[in-house]
Design a protein around this motif. Structure first.
Motif, PDB file in Angstrom:
ATOM      1  N   TYR A 189       0.823  -1.215   0.000  1.00 50.82           N
ATOM      2  CA  TYR A 189       0.000   0.000   0.000  1.00 50.82           C
ATOM      3  C   TYR A 189       0.857   1.266   0.000  1.00 50.82           C
ATOM      4  O   TYR A 189       0.604   2.202  -0.765  1.00 50.82           O
ATOM      5  CB  TYR A 189      -0.920  -0.042   1.224  1.00 50.82           C
ATOM      6  CG  TYR A 189      -1.891   1.102   1.317  1.00 50.82           C
ATOM      7  CD1 TYR A 189      -3.050   1.127   0.546  1.00 50.82           C
ATOM      8  CD2 TYR A 189      -1.662   2.158   2.197  1.00 50.82           C
ATOM      9  CE1 TYR A 189      -3.952   2.178   0.648  1.00 50.82           C
ATOM     10  CE2 TYR A 189      -2.562   3.203   2.307  1.00 50.82           C
ATOM     11  CZ  TYR A 189      -3.698   3.214   1.529  1.00 50.82           C
ATOM     12  OH  TYR A 189      -4.588   4.253   1.625  1.00 50.82           O
ATOM     13  N   THR A 201      -5.291   0.491  -3.888  1.00 50.32           N
ATOM     14  CA  THR A 201      -6.045   0.766  -2.657  1.00 50.32           C
ATOM     15  C   THR A 201      -7.176  -0.253  -2.529  1.00 50.32           C
ATOM     16  O   THR A 201      -7.520  -0.952  -3.488  1.00 50.32           O
ATOM     17  CB  THR A 201      -6.615   2.205  -2.631  1.00 50.32           C
ATOM     18  OG1 THR A 201      -7.707   2.292  -3.549  1.00 50.32           O
ATOM     19  CG2 THR A 201      -5.554   3.245  -3.002  1.00 50.32           C
ATOM     20  N   SER A 202      -7.772  -0.317  -1.349  1.00 52.28           N
ATOM     21  CA  SER A 202      -8.629  -1.462  -1.007  1.00 52.28           C
ATOM     22  C   SER A 202     -10.059  -1.385  -1.535  1.00 52.28           C
ATOM     23  O   SER A 202     -10.740  -2.396  -1.623  1.00 52.28           O
ATOM     24  CB  SER A 202      -8.689  -1.583   0.511  1.00 52.28           C
ATOM     25  OG  SER A 202      -9.414  -0.478   1.037  1.00 52.28           O
ATOM     26  N   HIS A 203     -10.576  -0.191  -1.777  1.00 56.63           N
ATOM     27  CA  HIS A 203     -11.987   0.037  -2.144  1.00 56.63           C
ATOM     28  C   HIS A 203     -12.944  -0.463  -1.046  1.00 56.63           C
ATOM     29  O   HIS A 203     -14.095  -0.772  -1.330  1.00 56.63           O
ATOM     30  CB  HIS A 203     -12.344  -0.637  -3.481  1.00 56.63           C
ATOM     31  CG  HIS A 203     -11.735   0.038  -4.673  1.00 56.63           C
ATOM     32  ND1 HIS A 203     -12.469   0.512  -5.723  1.00 56.63           N
ATOM     33  CD2 HIS A 203     -10.461   0.339  -4.955  1.00 56.63           C
ATOM     34  CE1 HIS A 203     -11.660   1.065  -6.612  1.00 56.63           C
ATOM     35  NE2 HIS A 203     -10.434   0.963  -6.159  1.00 56.63           N
ATOM     36  N   ASN A 299      -8.185   8.382  -4.022  1.00 58.15           N
ATOM     37  CA  ASN A 299      -7.937   9.446  -3.039  1.00 58.15           C
ATOM     38  C   ASN A 299      -7.049  10.568  -3.570  1.00 58.15           C
ATOM     39  O   ASN A 299      -7.325  11.747  -3.354  1.00 58.15           O
ATOM     40  CB  ASN A 299      -7.315   8.857  -1.776  1.00 58.15           C
ATOM     41  CG  ASN A 299      -7.003   9.923  -0.758  1.00 58.15           C
ATOM     42  OD1 ASN A 299      -7.903  10.622  -0.305  1.00 58.15           O
ATOM     43  ND2 ASN A 299      -5.734  10.096  -0.421  1.00 58.15           N
ATOM     44  N   ASP A 330     -18.894   5.252  -1.312  1.00 53.86           N
ATOM     45  CA  ASP A 330     -18.371   5.151   0.053  1.00 53.86           C
ATOM     46  C   ASP A 330     -18.603   6.443   0.835  1.00 53.86           C
ATOM     47  O   ASP A 330     -17.913   6.717   1.819  1.00 53.86           O
ATOM     48  CB  ASP A 330     -16.874   4.785   0.042  1.00 53.86           C
ATOM     49  CG  ASP A 330     -16.000   5.840  -0.658  1.00 53.86           C
ATOM     50  OD1 ASP A 330     -16.399   7.005  -0.739  1.00 53.86           O
ATOM     51  OD2 ASP A 330     -14.898   5.478  -1.126  1.00 53.86           O
TER      52      ASP A 330
END
Ligand code: FAD
Length: 416
Positions: A189, A201-203, A299, A330
């Motif tokens: 990461y 990134t994880s979502h 982001n 989100d």
């Protein structure tokens, strides 16, 4: 004592959603169907309700006379008011509402300064929280093992999406991410997270938001792997929840009140171009088009589009905040508000007001091969792409002048 599981579609929230094809509603509805199936397999059922929660509860109290009600705590200002009203109704009926910490590892009043006051700067908050973090904070509490307690009854009929006034979306427009985060994603990461073309990134935000994944479980794994950079991002989430809880005025006001003296230009036509991804700045436009098409934005790109709106276009951060709130899968009130105020400079631990991202440099630095940008702006290849709606230097200098006048401060060192 047998337990009945219920879910209320809260019309106070849903009535504010203008677009009735909302992937968040599809997400919630899918999750409820899964839970319903699990409960049916154990001889029980999920019951759904639709309405204003106090009114719904009056009906439930009259019909089912619950001995006690258990729910997880929600720290947003509206939810706190709502849950207090429900607690009062239950108490008057001889019942009781028990609320538990579950959506966070640290509740907003748990990691405080030595004098009992809340932190307003991230790093000392983070250090304190890490010092307090013990294994009990991250322990697993699997609710599945209590499914045997579910009230044995015939399955109820769930509200359909249409019953709630919402529409389904075609499968290829849903873009609902999975909840699993691989170890390698967490471990890589720090290296990958700033590059929007990478799956770095994880979502997982939507799952954290709606409780379909455990915040404890994710942070536990990050801690086990010593994936500190990833773990820090999880702490940012709780930092902004704490800020909204402790300073609810940020809902409508700048955390630093002097920022509400800035004379925003608020040009509606320019705002529209930003919303539609037609500013002429590839990184900004790619981000807005990704958001419009999928409900997600990386982001690094969120920071670039937010800075562009507040600084280059001098549009009130609240306009951008509201647009993100309508679109992000989100979407989270505290994270959205906190990050928008960070971008505008008005937030608690914000970027300095005179630091103005150069959207062209941002693109060069984080999408040097233009892989992400070309994914969203096919006309870049055909030469039909728009000219910048404001030249970078002119926009930057205008922003500095207007901020400086509003804040009554002289211009600091320019960056970017
Ligand atoms: P990852 O990078 O994989 O991070 C893991 C998790 O950590 C995220 O899912 C999120 O829960 C948390 N996290 C990461 N960065 C932040 C951050 N800066 N602030 C708070 N939590 C963070 N995040 C939201 O969850 N909801 C929002 O409405 C939201 N609005 C934003 C608006 C702006 C203008 C900006 C600049 C950022 C916003 N963020 C928001 C923060 C961040 O961009 C997203 O959390 C992240 O991009 C989600 O992608 P991910 O799940 O792949 O995150």
């Amino acid at each position: 004592m047998p337990v009945r599981c219920i879910f209320i579609f809260d019309t106070e929230i849903l009535n504010r959603l203008e677009d009735k094809a909302d992937r968040r509603m599809v997400f919630i509805h899918n999750a409820l169907q899964q839970i319903h199936k699990q409960l049916i397999a154990r001889g029980g059922s999920l019951h759904t309700y639709f309405g204003s929660p106090p009114e719904v509860w009056k009906g439930i109290i009259a019909e089912a006379k619950p001995h006690a009600v258990f729910a997880n705590e929600d720290y947003e200002p509206y939810a706190r008011k709502r849950d207090t009203a429900v607690a009062v109704l239950l108490q008057a009926a001889g019942s009781v509402l028990h609320l538990f910490k579950d959506q966070v590892v640290f509740a907003p009043d748990e990691a405080l300064k030595a004098d009992g006051k809340p932190y307003t700067i991230f790093t000392p908050y983070y250090n304190r929280r890490m010092a307090l973090l013990g294994s009990t904070h991250l322990e697993s509490r699997p609710s599945e093992q209590y499914l045997g307690n579910v009230l044995q009854e015939a399955p109820a009929t769930l509200h359909s999406l249409a019953d709630t006034g919402f529409k389904p979306l075609p499968q290829n427009e849903l873009h609902i991410p999975g909840s699993h985060i691989s170890d390698s994603l967490m471990l890589n990461y720090a290296t990958n997270r700033d590059f929007p073309a990478l799956p770095g990134t994880s979502h997982v935000g939507v799952h954290l938001r709606f409780g379909t994944v455990s915040a404890r479980q994710i942070e536990r794994r990050a801690a086990e792997l010593n994936a500190m950079v990833f773990q820090k991002e999880l702490v940012w989430r709780e930092f902004f929840m704490m800020i909204l809880y402790q300073f609810p005025q940020v809902l409508n006001q700048s955390f630093r009140p002097e920022y509400d003296r800035i004379q925003w230009r608020n040009n509606p036509a320019e705002f529209r171009l930003w919303c539609e991804g037609r500013t002429g700045y590839p990184i900004v436009d790619a981000g807005m088009r990704e958001l419009n098409a999928t409900g997600f934005m990386h982001n690094r790109v969120r920071m670039a589009v937010a800075s562009f709106l507040c600084k280059h276009l001098l549009i009130d951060w609240r306009w951008g905040e509201a647009y993100f709130a309508a679109k992000l899968i989100d979407y989270d009130l505290s994270a959205n508000n906190g990050n928008w105020q960070w971008a505008a400079g008005s937030g608690c631990d914000a970027a300095p007001w005179f630091r103005i991202f150069n959207p062209l440099l941002q693109a060069q630095k984080f999408d040097g091969k233009m892989e992400y940008i070309k994914r969203w702006i096919p006309e870049l290849l055909t030469g039909e792409y728009a000219q910048p709606m404001v030249p970078h230097e002119a926009g930057r200098d205008r922003a500095k002048a207007v901020y400086s006048a509003g804040l009554g401060r002289s211009i600091g060192n320019a960056a970017g």
